[in-house]
Design an enzyme around this catalytic site. Structure first.
Site, short mmCIF file in Angstrom:
data_model
loop_
_atom_site.label_atom_id
_atom_site.label_comp_id
_atom_site.label_asym_id
_atom_site.label_seq_id
_atom_site.Cartn_x
_atom_site.Cartn_y
_atom_site.Cartn_z
N GLU A 246 0.83 -1.21 0.00
CA GLU A 246 0.00 0.00 0.00
C GLU A 246 0.86 1.26 0.00
OE1 GLU A 246 -2.68 0.38 3.33
OE2 GLU A 246 -3.55 2.22 2.55
N LYS B 92 -2.65 -2.03 -2.99
CA LYS B 92 -3.67 -1.16 -2.38
C LYS B 92 -3.26 0.29 -2.60
CE LYS B 92 -6.10 -0.15 1.93
NZ LYS B 92 -6.82 -0.75 3.05
P1 13P Z 1 -9.39 4.26 4.55
O1 13P Z 1 -10.28 3.54 3.59
O2 13P Z 1 -10.13 4.85 5.72
O3 13P Z 1 -8.47 5.23 3.87
O4 13P Z 1 -8.45 3.17 5.24
C1 13P Z 1 -7.98 2.12 4.49
C2 13P Z 1 -6.69 1.68 5.04
O5 13P Z 1 -6.54 0.54 5.43
C3 13P Z 1 -5.56 2.61 5.06
O6 13P Z 1 -4.38 1.93 5.33
#
Ligand code: 13P
Length: 342
Positions: free
Chosen positions: A179, A221
């Protein structure tokens, strides 16, 4: 490393009509969420809240392929003694775990962050696998501020750490969600977000290749390509969809089984509408499954409806089931605004 097992889990994480519930708020973040509804962030309240979500049968069974947990939660039992992990598994969903230790100030780069948590990670992953985790998450944070931030240095060290994390996950037979979040906090326009997201993803896939990570056993992600929250001019849903898919097609290899978005501060409905527009217009030209891994965009409504009160549990579960269904439909490109009121 068992690549078939990793690929099998990654493919299941992007089952059509399903996506991921990010319920891995760290202690500080969940306290902030609870403060907003006037509830104390005690261990029991956190357990009750998350148990309520995981026991929302229709949402979990039909629309949630996996749940990202925090260290406390993966070890916690429901009020009746059943492990929370078992509730998730019994619903046909896959337990996952956040393993990074947060974004810390990056030395030599004022205002920029690097995500820590590699020390001891091999042992922690073995422990989490034994507890039932089959995928993990590591979030890097890339800020956009003016023309000098993010620096190439910040992107490079974060991509390097993400690849080290991913390699360790695969060694432990855990699918890494990588991510790299380009924040939507600034006043930048959508073109600047495109440029930074493209550079970040190119750097990330370069590092994953250099560190021999098998892309077939990973999930990406990312943020959507979107204008900063403080920018005066928000792009249309169609433009966000077109630029986001164009950016991924230019950077994300086809071997990656799935891309699951964070919501990043978008409103519930925006997050759903954007995902829907991408799948509706570009479903045929994308080699990966494209779905959600939302925290706030799935939880804001149930959190508010719950308010910490037992008598509100049914209403909160209905609110969660609704958002899960809306996003499940958006994954199929079958959502429209009229369904929100239904
Ligand atoms: P949000 O969808 O609230 O941005 O959080 C997702 C997430 O896991 C961020 O690391």
């Amino acid at each position: 490393m068992d690549l078939d097992q990793l690929n099998d889990i990654a493919v299941k994480m992007v089952t059509p009509g399903k996506g991921i519930l990010a319920a891995d708020e760290s202690s500080g973040t969940i306290k902030k969420r609870f403060d907003s509804i006037g509830v104390d962030s005690t261990q029991d309240n956190r357990r009750d809240y998350r148990e309520m979500l995981f026991r929302t049968e229709t949402a979990m069974r039909d629309h949630i392929s996996g749940v990202i947990l925090f260290d406390e939660t993966i070890r916690q039992n429901a009020a009746d003694g059943t492990p929370l992990v078992k509730l998730i598994e019994d619903a046909g969903s896959i337990p996952g775990i956040k393993v990074d230790m947060g974004a810390k100030d990056l030395a030599g780069a004022e205002g920029e962050k690097v995500t820590e948590g590699l020390d001891g990670l091999r042992d922690r992953l073995a422990d989490y696998y034994a507890l039932g985790a089959r995928f993990a998450k590591w979030r890097a944070v890339i800020d956009i501020a003016g023309s000098e931030v993010p620096s190439g240095y910040c992107i490079s060290v974060n991509a390097h750490a993400l690849a080290r994390y991913a390699a360790l996950c695969q060694e432990a037979n855990i699918v890494p969600i990588v991510e790299p979040e380009v924040l939507m906090d600034g006043d930048h326009d959508i073109e600047r977000c495109y440029e930074v997201t493209e550079f970040t993803l190119k750097s990330l896939y370069d590092e994953l290749f250099a560190q021999d990570v098998a892309l077939e056993g990973t999930i990406l992600k990312p943020n959507m390509v979107i204008a900063g929250k403080k920018s005066g001019a928000q792009a249309s849903v169609e433009q966000v969809a077109e630029m986001t898919v164009r950016c991924f097609r230019a950077t994300v290899p086809a071997a990656v089984p799935g891309i699951v978005f964070l919501s990043g501060g978008q409103s519930d409905e925006e997050a759903t509408a954007h995902l829907n527009a991408m799948n509706e217009a570009y479903g045929d030209v994308m080699p990966w499954g494209l779905s959600f891994s939302y925290g706030r965009a799935l939880q804001a409504a149930p959190l508010k409806a719950w308010g910490g009160k037992v008598e509100n549990v049914a209403a909160a579960q209905a609110a969660f089931a609704h958002r899960a269904r809306m996003n499940g439909l958006a994954q199929l490109g079958q959502w429209h605004k009229g369904l929100e009121a239904a």
